[in-house]
Write an enzyme that holds these catalytic residues in place. Structure first.
Site, PDB file in Angstrom:
ATOM      1  N   GLY A  92       0.834  -1.207  -0.068  1.00 46.93           N
ATOM      2  CA  GLY A  92       0.022   0.107   0.006  1.00 46.93           C
ATOM      3  C   GLY A  92       0.871   1.343   0.158  1.00 46.93           C
ATOM      4  O   GLY A  92       1.956   1.179   0.170  1.00 46.93           O
ATOM      5  N   THR A  93       0.165   2.458  -0.313  1.00 44.09           N
ATOM      6  CA  THR A  93       0.862   3.425  -0.367  1.00 44.09           C
ATOM      7  C   THR A  93       0.141   4.871  -0.238  1.00 44.09           C
ATOM      8  O   THR A  93      -1.259   4.542  -0.375  1.00 44.09           O
ATOM      9  CB  THR A  93       1.913   3.635  -1.553  1.00 44.09           C
ATOM     10  OG1 THR A  93       2.762   4.660  -1.697  1.00 44.09           O
ATOM     11  CG2 THR A  93       1.239   3.840  -2.931  1.00 44.09           C
ATOM     12  N   THR A  94       0.617   5.893  -0.444  1.00 40.94           N
ATOM     13  CA  THR A  94      -0.377   7.188  -0.584  1.00 40.94           C
ATOM     14  C   THR A  94       0.465   8.098  -1.407  1.00 40.94           C
ATOM     15  O   THR A  94       1.527   8.624  -1.183  1.00 40.94           O
ATOM     16  CB  THR A  94      -0.564   7.693   0.889  1.00 40.94           C
ATOM     17  OG1 THR A  94      -1.351   7.099   1.443  1.00 40.94           O
ATOM     18  CG2 THR A  94      -1.505   9.149   0.512  1.00 40.94           C
ATOM     19  N   LYS A 125       9.150   7.001  -3.932  1.00 37.37           N
ATOM     20  CA  LYS A 125       8.034   7.051  -4.728  1.00 37.37           C
ATOM     21  C   LYS A 125       7.968   7.928  -5.582  1.00 37.37           C
ATOM     22  O   LYS A 125       6.839   7.791  -6.507  1.00 37.37           O
ATOM     23  CB  LYS A 125       6.768   6.619  -3.838  1.00 37.37           C
ATOM     24  CG  LYS A 125       6.943   5.535  -2.737  1.00 37.37           C
ATOM     25  CD  LYS A 125       5.541   5.489  -1.893  1.00 37.37           C
ATOM     26  CE  LYS A 125       5.771   3.976  -0.763  1.00 37.37           C
ATOM     27  NZ  LYS A 125       4.719   4.242  -0.050  1.00 37.37           N
ATOM     28  N   SER A 222      -3.349   2.841  -1.178  1.00 38.58           N
ATOM     29  CA  SER A 222      -4.145   2.351  -0.279  1.00 38.58           C
ATOM     30  C   SER A 222      -4.864   3.683   0.636  1.00 38.58           C
ATOM     31  O   SER A 222      -5.760   3.742   1.333  1.00 38.58           O
ATOM     32  CB  SER A 222      -3.753   1.458   0.753  1.00 38.58           C
ATOM     33  OG  SER A 222      -2.358   1.838   1.307  1.00 38.58           O
TER      34      SER A 222
END
Length: 305
Positions: A92-94, A125, A222
């Protein structure tokens, strides 16, 4: 890489890279079929396959008994029904990006996770692709890194051949077309391309099934629902540069506070007519305690967030 292709100069035999996964993907043809045609020179690499979809295996028509014994590893690869991962990967990441009157803002957290484990608290990222273009990455880290490197190479090659930079729209279409042959596999790339060309600021979202969308605001990963809760309330095109910085940091901070797969730091990039510029990386951990202390004193505000 780009200069080598323009000048037709190679450090090794050119055919050695002809059948690489990168070459197969950029040609847009069936990787399984191309792998079968090369016979004993087939390189061994992981090919993502969905269990629900049978794989086209024309190599089963090849007489493997005629192949040299030195290619035993190739034989075992060609006879394998699927290339499976040993375990499922949860990640997951933002990431977020938006256009405003001063250019394009890109922001992301830095936590890389695998299953229930934090593999790296300070990953990158947001990847610079060209002098006028950066991309945010969400999905499988290896997939995202590979395809952003391919895209960077193609942008440099285009500039060398055509004496001008590739537009952001053209870059998005190039990535979308290269990813489309992998639709239905386990490849996972969700990227936003943030850039500036002769048309002005541009922002595109590209997914690994070939989806390509243009917009003014995107949040991927996510933690994106939590980031959208801030962006939808406070975003407007006429923001000042400082307001845009604060909004991006605040949206990522709230997402990392609520999403277990997001955290670490917040990276912030600003793309203008002069090119991209990294504003900085700020640790999100002390911000939580600063906000709590500020709430106790009645202000509830932390400068820059």
């Amino acid at each position: 890489m780009a200069l080598q292709e323009v000048c037709h100069f190679y450090d090794s035999v050119p055919s050695s890279s002809e059948h690489s996964p990168v070459a197969l993907a950029l040609e847009g043809c069936c990787a399984e079929y191309r792998s079968a045609k090369v016979g004993h020179s087939l390189p061994v690499f992981y090919l993502p396959v969905m269990k629900s979809q049978p794989v086209c295996q024309p190599w089963k028509t090849i007489n493997l008994s005629t192949m040299p014994s030195s290619t035993s590893s190739v034989k075992s690869f060609m006879l394998a029904e699927e290339s499976k991962r040993p375990f499922d990967l949860s990640h997951g990441t933002t990431t977020l990006s938006f256009k405003f009157q001063g250019g394009v803002i890109a922001a992301a957290d830095t936590r890389s996770s695998c299953a229930k484990k934090v593999e790296c608290p300070s990953s990158q990222k947001i990847i610079p692709i060209h002098s006028h273009l950066v991309g945010t990455t969400s999905g499988t880290s290896a997939d995202c890194t590979l395809w952003k490197r391919i895209l960077s190479y193609k942008c440099r090659l285009y500039q060398l051949q055509n004496k001008r930079t590739l537009t952001v729209r053209g870059t998005a279409k190039l990535l979308s077309g290269a990813l489309f042959p992998f639709k239905g596999t386990e490849l996972c790339v969700a990227a936003t391309l943030c850039g500036w060309d002769h048309t002005g600021p541009a922002l595109y979202y590209v997914y690994s099934d070939g989806t390509c969308l243009e917009g003014d605001l995107f949040s991927v990963g996510s933690g994106s629902p939590y980031a959208y809760s801030i962006l939808d309330r406070e975003y407007h095109f006429d923001m000042s540069v400082d307001e845009a910085y604060c909004l991006a940091r605040r949206a990522v901070y709230h997402a990392t506070h609520r999403d277990a797969y997001s955290g670490g730091n917040v990276d912030l990039y600003h793309v203008t007519k002069e090119g991209w510029r990294k504003i900085g990386r700020e640790n999100l951990f002390p911000v939580y305690y600063e906000k709590k202390e500020a709430q106790l004193h009645g202000s509830g505000e932390v400068p820059g967030f």
